[in-house]
Design a protein around this motif. Sequence first.
Motif, PDB file in Angstrom:
ATOM      1  N   GLN A 177      11.531 -15.356  84.446  1.00 45.64           N
ATOM      2  CA  GLN A 177      11.669 -16.070  85.711  1.00 45.64           C
ATOM      3  C   GLN A 177      10.765 -15.504  86.810  1.00 45.64           C
ATOM      4  N   GLU A 214       7.545 -20.412  86.429  1.00 44.27           N
ATOM      5  CA  GLU A 214       8.285 -21.665  86.546  1.00 44.27           C
ATOM      6  C   GLU A 214       7.478 -22.838  86.006  1.00 44.27           C
ATOM      7  N   THR A 216       6.548 -15.889  90.628  1.00 41.32           N
ATOM      8  CA  THR A 216       7.512 -16.611  89.801  1.00 41.32           C
ATOM      9  C   THR A 216       6.898 -16.982  88.461  1.00 41.32           C
TER      10      THR A 216
END
Length: 214
Positions: free
Chosen positions: A163, A182, A180
């Motif tokens: 993550q 994502e 991040t």
Amino acid sequence: MKKLLLLPLLALLVSCNTQEKETTAIQKIAEANGFEYWANVEELRYTFNVKVNDSLRTSRAWTWNPTTNKVSLTTQDSTVTYNHKTEAAANQKIDQQFINDQYWLLFPFHLVWDEMEWEYSEEATAPISGQKLQRITVQYPGEAGYTPGDAYEVYFGEDHMIQEWVYLSGGSRENPFATTWENYENHKGIPIAKTHKNKDGSFELFFTEVSVED
């Protein structure tokens, strides 16, 4: 005498248990990201992009044939093709870019591909979201690769999908760089995080035109 022998035994068991958790976590991250399908990949295409404050600073299009080690880089100016295994030294600047760009793309596989030291934490606070996640801290040897000694703090959930991570240049904590992981997209069983952003969104590294052929 039995009590004296028990303490070293307990220490050994704790050490083995910790090492097993670390190894299992690393393997599970690779497996969760489709490592079993990597052997089927004949060709991987992707464009590596970096945007800073809404300005596109970098865009490099790659074609990689893992079975032959053939790599092609296409930019606005030219296309260069070389063999990553046998011609890296003669194409060092491009090879450095190739390693950097595919590292962002396929980092979960590097956990099992590369030689590194690691440490596992069952719970740690992720730097961007503030969530409590599992963490693996990995560090490369001081003589390894183009950027020796680099370290990464990798934050992941129960599904073992990354993550967030923190990059520590040369292993130093002076200028940690957190982004991040994502916008995952599945390609022939391999989920790829297409977007990486820092906390305030001023930096964005993203992949476009990703394709996997088997």
